[in-house]
Motif scaffolding. Structure first.
Motif, short mmCIF file in Angstrom:
data_model
loop_
_atom_site.label_atom_id
_atom_site.label_comp_id
_atom_site.label_asym_id
_atom_site.label_seq_id
_atom_site.Cartn_x
_atom_site.Cartn_y
_atom_site.Cartn_z
N ARG A 208 30.27 68.65 65.84
CA ARG A 208 31.14 68.75 67.01
C ARG A 208 32.03 69.96 66.74
O ARG A 208 32.50 70.15 65.63
CB ARG A 208 31.98 67.49 67.08
CG ARG A 208 32.96 67.44 68.23
CD ARG A 208 33.67 66.10 68.21
NE ARG A 208 34.61 65.95 67.09
CZ ARG A 208 35.79 66.56 67.05
NH1 ARG A 208 36.19 67.34 68.03
NH2 ARG A 208 36.59 66.38 66.03
N HIS B 70 38.38 72.58 69.63
CA HIS B 70 38.75 73.28 70.86
C HIS B 70 38.89 74.77 70.61
O HIS B 70 38.49 75.57 71.46
CB HIS B 70 40.02 72.68 71.47
CG HIS B 70 41.30 73.04 70.79
ND1 HIS B 70 41.60 72.62 69.52
CD2 HIS B 70 42.35 73.78 71.21
CE1 HIS B 70 42.80 73.09 69.20
NE2 HIS B 70 43.28 73.79 70.20
N LYS C 24 41.41 69.73 67.20
CA LYS C 24 41.25 68.96 68.42
C LYS C 24 39.86 69.20 68.99
O LYS C 24 39.23 70.21 68.73
CB LYS C 24 42.25 69.43 69.47
CG LYS C 24 43.67 69.08 69.16
CD LYS C 24 44.57 69.72 70.18
CE LYS C 24 46.00 69.55 69.74
NZ LYS C 24 46.95 70.25 70.58
N SER C 25 39.43 68.25 69.83
CA SER C 25 38.23 68.52 70.62
C SER C 25 38.68 68.97 72.01
O SER C 25 39.87 68.97 72.31
CB SER C 25 37.36 67.28 70.69
OG SER C 25 38.14 66.19 71.15
N LEU C 26 37.73 69.40 72.81
CA LEU C 26 38.04 69.92 74.14
C LEU C 26 37.30 69.10 75.19
O LEU C 26 36.11 68.87 75.06
CB LEU C 26 37.60 71.39 74.21
CG LEU C 26 37.72 72.13 75.54
CD1 LEU C 26 39.17 72.24 75.96
CD2 LEU C 26 37.12 73.52 75.41
N ARG D 139 36.68 68.97 79.37
CA ARG D 139 36.89 69.55 80.69
C ARG D 139 36.63 68.48 81.72
O ARG D 139 35.58 67.83 81.67
CB ARG D 139 35.92 70.71 80.93
CG ARG D 139 36.17 71.90 80.03
CD ARG D 139 35.02 72.90 80.20
NE ARG D 139 35.05 73.87 79.13
CZ ARG D 139 35.40 75.15 79.28
NH1 ARG D 139 35.69 75.61 80.46
NH2 ARG D 139 35.43 75.96 78.25
N LYS E 162 42.39 68.84 73.59
CA LYS E 162 42.87 69.77 74.61
C LYS E 162 42.08 69.47 75.89
O LYS E 162 40.88 69.18 75.83
CB LYS E 162 42.60 71.21 74.17
CG LYS E 162 42.86 72.24 75.29
CD LYS E 162 42.49 73.67 74.88
CE LYS E 162 42.41 74.54 76.13
NZ LYS E 162 43.37 75.64 76.14
N ILE F 210 41.08 70.72 79.91
CA ILE F 210 41.08 71.71 80.98
C ILE F 210 40.73 70.95 82.26
O ILE F 210 39.67 70.32 82.36
CB ILE F 210 40.05 72.83 80.74
CG1 ILE F 210 40.36 73.56 79.42
CG2 ILE F 210 40.06 73.83 81.91
CD1 ILE F 210 39.40 74.68 79.08
#
Lengths: 308, 562
Positions: free
Chosen positions: A11, A14, B28-30, B32, B111, B113
């Motif tokens: 994974r 960000h 962090k992961s993202l 959307r 995060k 979006i």
């Protein structure tokens, strides 16, 4: 550096995603336009953009020049970093100064808004025309203000550099339509989806060189019209009774030194700047701050408790 | 002991704490996501609430919000959070198209979006744009109104765009007394609709954007609700659907990196799957095989890389591979296809013109495409199909498309990054449609010896003297005829009757060119290729192609009609 731990996870974070997206945008521009250029303003966003360009085209140097539209009124530290960074990147650096502004001696003290118009706006148009660039990378972000939130990543300009906001192309998936008429040009914003915090975290994570003015240090300043201005050289005309005072200050954005206000700060390291920024964004908040994984809110609490 | 320490331990600990925090928040992961709903559903207030409560506002924004709330807010002395996202009035005055706005916020874990599609006008176009990059959709329902036509429309569009992660946010629960029975009723209604629409799963959350109930934290006002608060769900839901993670390796080549004789790398962003050094790969659509030699990045070579990463691959063999090609795992090798069947979402004011030629960009490949008349138009409120002759703005239709060059056959349902495409008007360069590949009809393989597109092409033979142009045009027309194509030769003699009323000089010349182009365009719509022996500027020649002297010699002729 083989297979760093971060890639062993299946994974990506960000910052890695933002990086990959910006790189994808830059490669698309290089593949589909004739003569791209990167606008380089020496600020923190430019620093990140340049760093991403070096990643995008590695092992080749980025296949376009850097363009600094100069006003002759930037901080001395900015000129120093600009020249050093350009040399390290192996890219051509074009410095353009509007000859008319130079001839008229346009400056921020005597000419107000004309200063920005002639040096920056006109200067940029002249430079793009002179060199025949058909695509220009800029470091603008959507989070900068509410009105930029719907800005496109690829923004088209007519032959006379006009922007038609009623006629913007929808951007779907990562399929960018770069087709344009013979004299049209494109402004491309690869940092569109980055926030200010992302920029600082990335600079920290990647150790990207930035102008030292972003970090606090004792500097000669005067207070004028609500701004804390730094007396960067002897062209600064002191008004009657004005005496430069040494204050510990840093800058959140950088431009022409007579137009750029400093903030008083003790943050001498990047980590402290990030911390100050996080606290600054939370200081005014009340309400239900959830406090789970030691995020910004717990940071604030620790500060209140006198931990730092 | 204490005297040997150069800095007080408290300062060191503080610095270590800051650095620890920064390190942690870098990972962090993202996610959307898109919010679907109208202003009436309280969407702006809900987004404003997420921005506000996650503390992603700066002091100046907050100061503006305070003064705006006093001036214009609907919430009296308290802050009107909708003002954070509503720039609509100001934008209207400036004449800026209000379509998709992107907002950003973050928590300690993730995060976000947010694609926000304000306004009612051109809602389909804007929602499709916002949904194209979203991993998840939040569909808002006003608890007082329940499931409406627009709820169904939003859900169908989101489902069509392949978003599998759906949140049903039943908003304004404060206005129905936080009543569980009302919530359960709405969820049951929606479940019945979802089953019919083919939506497999969704997460329903009762919220109040205005009161902040079940937005960031679970609300005491609704003890009967045991699920996560909205943000809790957004923070923990899987970002990538399992199918994409398990999909075979695929990467469209964006750019060939050749700094010197010794290095030839293929730069691109991995669309799906993972790749390791030593893996066998196929280059599509040709199908050539090789193995991955290196995965090159600025930060050093990688042993493996995966979906979402931008990398540069080198291959063990010197094979033909360039921009537009796809490097894929051999078991994912898709057949080349020159005919596709797609769902088209029409996005331009000008309606679709069947049999006209458009640019089609898919992956990193741009080909010339000829659209058939729509097989059916989709009613987005019911997903029912009905017949239509063309597609207008915001209409969605099923269309057969002929391509002039093959693309790898990948369906949108199998890969959102590589099965989606855009259509570009060849004359205005506008993006006129978004496309989702449904299928590759039988017989869609190479049709050798037959014209491959239904619409003809216009080939302008420019430059040189009049007699040279006529001779070149005649030669090219003969060669094309020999390939079994329908060709019409339009030279200055043939044009004579059409332009004899015009005089000399520039306005007349431009008018001659214009008339010739219009005639040629009509003929191309009948499927005829037109060779035009008339000098023109490149911009005048569009949508035809201008061929300079030397470019149409010998074998080179074949490249002009494909």
């Amino acid at each position: 550096m083989n297979a760093p731990a971060s890639f062993a996870r299946h994974r990506i974070t960000h910052l890695e995603q933002l990086e990959a997206e910006s790189i994808e945008i830059m490669r698309e521009v290089v593949a589909e336009t004739d003569r791209p250029v990167m606008l380089y303003s020496v600020g923190k966003d430019s620093a990140v953009m340049l760093h991403l360009a070096r990643k995008a085209f590695f092992p080749a140097p980025p296949p376009f020049p850097l363009l600094h539209v100069d006003t002759t009124w930037k901080f001395r530290d900015m000129y120093a970093l600009r020249d050093r960074v350009a040399a390290e990147s192996g890219m051509e650096l074009i410095v353009y100064r509007n000859p008319e502004a130079e001839r008229l001696g346009i400056n921020p003290f005597d000419h107000g808004g004309l200063h920005t118009d002639l040096w920056k706006t006109e200067g940029l148009k002249q430079a793009l025309d002179l060199y025949g660039f058909d695509a220009a990378f800029g470091g603008a972000r959507r989070d900068e203000e509410k009105s930029r939130a719907k800005e496109r990543i690829f923004s088209f300009r007519s032959a006379s550099h006009r922007w038609d906001p009623k006629n913007q192309r929808p951007e779907l998936w990562s399929l960018y339509n770069t087709k344009k008429g013979p004299k049209e040009t494109i402004r491309v914003f690869p940092l569109s989806n980055w926030t200010e915090l992302d920029i600082w975290q990335y600079i920290y994570a990647e150790s990207i060189p930035i102008v030292p003015l972003y970090l606090a240090a004792p500097r000669p300043t005067v207070e004028r019209d609500g701004l804390l201005l730094m007396v960067d050289d002897d062209r600064f005309p002191l008004r009657e009774g004005e005496v430069p005072v040494e204050r510990s200050v840093r800058f959140r954005t950088l431009g022409c030194y007579p137009l750029t206000g400093a903030v008083e700060s003790e943050a001498e390291t990047l980590a402290e700047v990030i911390q100050e920024m996080l606290v600054a964004t939370t200081s005014e908040r009340q309400g239900r701050a959830i406090d789970r994984d030691g995020g910004g809110a717990s940071m604030e609490r620790k500060k209140r408790e006198g931990y730092f | 002991m204490a005297t040997v320490l150069k800095t007080p331990p408290a300062a060191d600990a503080a610095r270590a704490e800051i650095e620890h925090y920064i390190e942690a928040s870098q990972n962090k992961s993202l996610l959307r996501f898109i919010t679907c709903g109208s202003v009436d559903d309280g969407k702006s207030t809900l987004i404003g609430r997420l921005l506000y409560d996650s503390k992603m506002l700066f002091d100046d924004q907050l100061a503006t919000l305070r003064s705006d709330s006093r001036k214009a807010g609907a919430a009296g002395e308290t802050l009107d959070l909708a003002l954070l996202v509503d720039g609509l009035a100001a934008e209207r005055e400036q004449g800026i198209t209000i379509d998709v706005a992107y907002r950003f916020f973050a928590t300690a874990r993730r995060k976000f979006i947010v694609a926000d599609t304000p306004g009612h006008e051109q809602y389909t176009r804007n929602m499709v744009t916002g949904a194209s990059t979203a991993d998840l959709a939040v569909i808002l329902i006003d608890a007082r109104k329940g499931v409406l036509t627009q709820t169904r429309r939003h859900s169908c569009l989101v489902h069509l765009l392949g978003i599998h992660s759906l949140v049903l946010a039943v908003n304004k629960m404060d206005l129905v007394g936080y009543d569980q029975a009302r919530f359960d009723e709405i969820v049951a209604d929606y479940r019945a609709f979802a089953r019919d629409a083919g939506i497999e799963a969704f997460t329903a959350i009762p919220v109040s954007g205005r009161e902040g109930a079940n937005v960031m934290t679970r609300s005491a006002a609704m003890p009967w609700y045991r699920g996560p608060a909205l943000l809790e769900h957004l923070e923990t839901v899987a970002v990538e659907p399992r199918t994409a993670a398990e999909a075979p390796f695929r990467m469209a080549v964006q750019w060939v990196n050749r700094p010197d004789q010794n290095f030839r790398g293929y730069a691109g962003r991995i669309a799906s799957g993972r790749v390791r050094v030593g893996d066998e790969v196929a280059v599509l659509p040709a199908g050539t095989r090789s193995t991955v030699k290196r995965i090159v990045t600025f930060d050093g070579d990688l042993a493996e890389a995966g979906s979402g990463q931008s990398v540069t691959l080198t291959l063990a063999d010197h094979i033909d591979c360039s921009r537009g090609d796809l490097i894929a795992a051999p078991d994912a090798a898709a057949e080349p296809a020159v005919r596709i069947e797609a769902n088209l979402v029409w996005m331009a004011e000008e309606a679709m013109v069947p049999h006209r030629s458009y640019w089609l960009k898919i992956g990193t490949r741009t080909v010339s495409a000829s659209l058939g008349a729509p097989d059916a138009v989709l009613d987005v409120d019911t997903m029912a199909e009905r017949p239509a002759a063309s597609l207008g703005l915001n209409q969605i239709g099923r269309v057969g498309i002929d391509l002039d060059r093959p693309v790898p056959a990948i369906r949108y349902a199998d890969d959102r990054r590589l099965g989606g495409f855009i259509l570009i008007d060849k004359l205005t360069h506008k993006t006129v449609a978004a496309g989702l590949v449904r299928d590759f009809p039988a017989g869609g393989g190479r049709r050798v010896g037959a014209p491959r597109s239904e619409a003809g092409e216009i080939l302008w033979i420019g430059g040189g003297e009049t007699t040279d142009r006529a001779a070149r045009a005649a030669r090219l027309a003969e060669r094309l005829k020999a390939q079994g194509r329908h060709v019409f030769l339009l030279d200055e003699a043939a044009l004579n009757g059409l332009v004899h009323d015009l005089g000399e000089g520039e306005p007349a010349r431009a008018e001659i060119v214009r008339r010739a182009r219009e005639v040629a365009l009509l003929m191309t719509r009948a499927g005829v290729h037109v060779v035009l022996a008339l000098d023109a500027r490149e911009d005048e020649a569009r949508p035809g192609r201008l061929i300079a002297p030397g470019e149409d010699d010998g074998e080179g002729a074949d490249q002009w009609v494909i």
